[in-house]
Design an enzyme around this catalytic site. Structure first.
Site, PDB file in Angstrom:
ATOM      1  N   ASN A   1       1.170  15.957 -26.869  1.00 41.36           N
ATOM      2  CA  ASN A   1       2.044  17.127 -26.745  1.00 41.36           C
ATOM      3  C   ASN A   1       2.595  17.141 -25.322  1.00 41.36           C
ATOM      4  O   ASN A   1       1.894  17.526 -24.382  1.00 41.36           O
ATOM      5  CB  ASN A   1       1.227  18.400 -27.037  1.00 41.36           C
ATOM      6  CG  ASN A   1       2.033  19.660 -26.776  1.00 41.36           C
ATOM      7  OD1 ASN A   1       3.249  19.617 -26.617  1.00 41.36           O
ATOM      8  ND2 ASN A   1       1.348  20.799 -26.717  1.00 41.36           N
TER       9      ASN A   1
ATOM     10  N   LYS B   1       4.855  18.971 -23.975  1.00 39.84           N
ATOM     11  CA  LYS B   1       5.326  20.267 -23.443  1.00 39.84           C
ATOM     12  C   LYS B   1       6.689  20.071 -22.773  1.00 39.84           C
ATOM     13  O   LYS B   1       7.489  19.273 -23.238  1.00 39.84           O
ATOM     14  CB  LYS B   1       4.281  20.869 -22.498  1.00 39.84           C
ATOM     15  CG  LYS B   1       2.898  20.889 -23.135  1.00 39.84           C
ATOM     16  CD  LYS B   1       1.940  21.800 -22.456  1.00 39.84           C
ATOM     17  CE  LYS B   1       0.591  21.694 -23.169  1.00 39.84           C
ATOM     18  NZ  LYS B   1      -0.330  22.730 -22.797  1.00 39.84           N
TER      19      LYS B   1
ATOM     20  N   HIS C   1       1.304  27.225 -31.624  1.00 45.75           N
ATOM     21  CA  HIS C   1       0.703  26.889 -30.331  1.00 45.75           C
ATOM     22  C   HIS C   1       0.576  28.162 -29.489  1.00 45.75           C
ATOM     23  O   HIS C   1       1.475  29.009 -29.486  1.00 45.75           O
ATOM     24  CB  HIS C   1       1.547  25.841 -29.599  1.00 45.75           C
ATOM     25  CG  HIS C   1       0.823  25.248 -28.430  1.00 45.75           C
ATOM     26  ND1 HIS C   1       0.686  25.931 -27.241  1.00 45.75           N
ATOM     27  CD2 HIS C   1       0.170  24.069 -28.271  1.00 45.75           C
ATOM     28  CE1 HIS C   1      -0.024  25.179 -26.400  1.00 45.75           C
ATOM     29  NE2 HIS C   1      -0.339  24.048 -27.005  1.00 45.75           N
TER      30      HIS C   1
ATOM     31  N   GLU D   1       0.986  28.771 -26.472  1.00 47.61           N
ATOM     32  CA  GLU D   1       2.071  29.037 -25.511  1.00 47.61           C
ATOM     33  C   GLU D   1       3.279  29.661 -26.210  1.00 47.61           C
ATOM     34  O   GLU D   1       3.986  30.485 -25.623  1.00 47.61           O
ATOM     35  CB  GLU D   1       2.432  27.739 -24.775  1.00 47.61           C
ATOM     36  CG  GLU D   1       1.345  27.375 -23.761  1.00 47.61           C
ATOM     37  CD  GLU D   1       1.262  25.897 -23.417  1.00 47.61           C
ATOM     38  OE1 GLU D   1       2.143  25.128 -23.797  1.00 47.61           O
ATOM     39  OE2 GLU D   1       0.273  25.514 -22.764  1.00 47.61           O
TER      40      GLU D   1
ATOM     41  N   GLU E   1      -7.575  24.911 -30.623  1.00 45.45           N
ATOM     42  CA  GLU E   1      -7.395  24.831 -29.173  1.00 45.45           C
ATOM     43  C   GLU E   1      -7.794  26.169 -28.545  1.00 45.45           C
ATOM     44  O   GLU E   1      -6.997  27.120 -28.553  1.00 45.45           O
ATOM     45  CB  GLU E   1      -5.925  24.573 -28.829  1.00 45.45           C
ATOM     46  CG  GLU E   1      -5.379  23.275 -29.343  1.00 45.45           C
ATOM     47  CD  GLU E   1      -4.103  22.890 -28.591  1.00 45.45           C
ATOM     48  OE1 GLU E   1      -4.133  21.874 -27.889  1.00 45.45           O
ATOM     49  OE2 GLU E   1      -3.108  23.618 -28.681  1.00 45.45           O
TER      50      GLU E   1
ATOM     51  N   GLY F   1      -5.020  23.347 -20.500  1.00 50.78           N
ATOM     52  CA  GLY F   1      -4.447  23.131 -19.167  1.00 50.78           C
ATOM     53  C   GLY F   1      -5.333  23.595 -18.030  1.00 50.78           C
ATOM     54  O   GLY F   1      -4.894  23.684 -16.884  1.00 50.78           O
TER      55      GLY F   1
ATOM     56  N   SER G   1      -7.724  20.465 -22.630  1.00 55.28           N
ATOM     57  CA  SER G   1      -8.272  19.677 -21.522  1.00 55.28           C
ATOM     58  C   SER G   1      -8.986  18.401 -21.974  1.00 55.28           C
ATOM     59  O   SER G   1      -9.993  18.000 -21.390  1.00 55.28           O
ATOM     60  CB  SER G   1      -9.195  20.534 -20.648  1.00 55.28           C
ATOM     61  OG  SER G   1      -8.435  21.539 -20.010  1.00 55.28           O
TER      62      SER G   1
ATOM     63  N   GLY H   1      -1.647  17.464 -21.018  1.00 61.94           N
ATOM     64  CA  GLY H   1      -1.479  16.795 -19.719  1.00 61.94           C
ATOM     65  C   GLY H   1      -1.861  15.321 -19.714  1.00 61.94           C
ATOM     66  O   GLY H   1      -1.131  14.475 -19.181  1.00 61.94           O
TER      67      GLY H   1
HETATM   68  P1  PGA Z   1      -3.978  20.216 -22.326  1.00 62.15           P
HETATM   69  O1  PGA Z   1      -2.995  20.872 -23.420  1.00 62.15           O
HETATM   70  O2  PGA Z   1      -4.511  18.937 -22.940  1.00 62.15           O
HETATM   71  O3  PGA Z   1      -3.105  19.969 -21.138  1.00 62.15           O
HETATM   72  O4  PGA Z   1      -5.071  21.190 -22.087  1.00 62.15           O
HETATM   73  C1  PGA Z   1      -3.283  20.834 -24.800  1.00 62.15           C
HETATM   74  C2  PGA Z   1      -2.227  21.568 -25.579  1.00 62.15           C
HETATM   75  O5  PGA Z   1      -1.702  22.586 -25.112  1.00 62.15           O
HETATM   76  O6  PGA Z   1      -1.875  21.150 -26.687  1.00 62.15           O
END
Ligand code: PGA
Length: 242
Positions: free
Chosen positions: A5, A7, A93, A95, A161, A167, A205, A227
């Site tokens: 992903n 982003k 998601h 976000e 998640e 993140g 993460s 990330g």
């Molecule tokens: P992250 O993001 O691996 O950076 O924690 C995961 C996601 O939001 O799908």
């Protein structure tokens, strides 16, 4: 399934490099789709690169908008994604729920339209920190899962998640992941009457250091990686653990 992903990251150059490198470095396993979710603007660009290389990479969109018949400047619908041969779409998601104030009826509308357009869905759920601290995770997730009732779930994967792990560098611990994934699968089987065991992938993460342990946890069917997916070598190494 192992999902990248991206982003709001990337450029034509970095996507070109990523698709080339990952296509070369992964050892494709037909049972483990490798899904790349670039920003929507790069869907067509990515599709062409994947096709030119006859790559095993599947293409996912991070975005689809709910369609309620009103005009939506800037909107992107499921038929457009299908028109560009997108395979998967991320829905729910945290976000999108937080920054775009996505409500359950919109999540549900996105799911139905995407199913109708023939897309496979990665349905994201997860509890915020205060809920986790008050031991409210199961109830919270059950409410988010309610929208699956009555949908045809053949092409739905759930991504668990925890919001507090996204993140932050703080992934959930193995035992917690196992308990929550088991709860999600049991709830889907008993309360939602799913015929088959639904796949549940973990996100939050994930990195090269912790991927093997998380993947080997019971009830974990893959990973959703933010990330740490940006680096194509890292991502390929994680995929090859699966
Ligand atoms: P992250 O993001 O691996 O950076 O924690 C995961 C996601 O939001 O799908």
């Amino acid at each position: 399934m192992i999902v990248a992903n991206w982003k709001m990251n990337g450029s034509k150059a970095s996507i070109h490099d990523w698709i080339n490198t990952v296509s070369k470095c992964i050892k494709p396993n037909p049972k483990v789709p490798c899904v790349f979710c670039p920003p929507s603007l790069y869907i067509d660009f990515s599709r062409k690169l994947i096709d030119d290389l006859s790559s095993e990479i599947k293409l996912g969109s991070q975005l689809v908008n709910a369609e309620d018949g009103t005009a939506l400047t800037g909107g992107l619908n499921s038929l457009m994604l299908s028109d560009f041969s997108t395979d998967y779409v991320l829905i729910g998601h945290s976000e999108q729920r937080t920054f775009f104030n996505e409500q359950a009826n919109q999540t549900s509308n996105k799911m139905q339209n995407s199913i109708d357009a023939g897309l496979s869905i990665i349905f994201c759920i997860g509890e915020p920190l205060d809920v986790q601290k008050q031991n409210g995770t199961n109830n919270f997730l059950a409410t988010q899962l309610e929208i699956l009732k009555g949908l045809n779930l053949d092409n739905v994967t759930i991504a668990y998640e925890p919001v507090w792990a996204i993140g932050t560098g703080l992934n959930a611990e193995r035992r917690y992941i196992e308990e929550v994934h088991q709860f999600i699968k049991d709830y889907c089987a008993t309360d939602l009457n799913l015929k088959e065991n639904i796949s549940v992938v973990y996100g939050g993460s994930v990195k090269l250091d912790n991927a093997e342990e998380i993947l080997s946890s019971s009830h974990v069917d893959g990973l959703l990686i933010g990330g740490a997916s940006l680096n194509p070598d890292n991502f390929s190494n994680i995929y090859n653990l699966s």
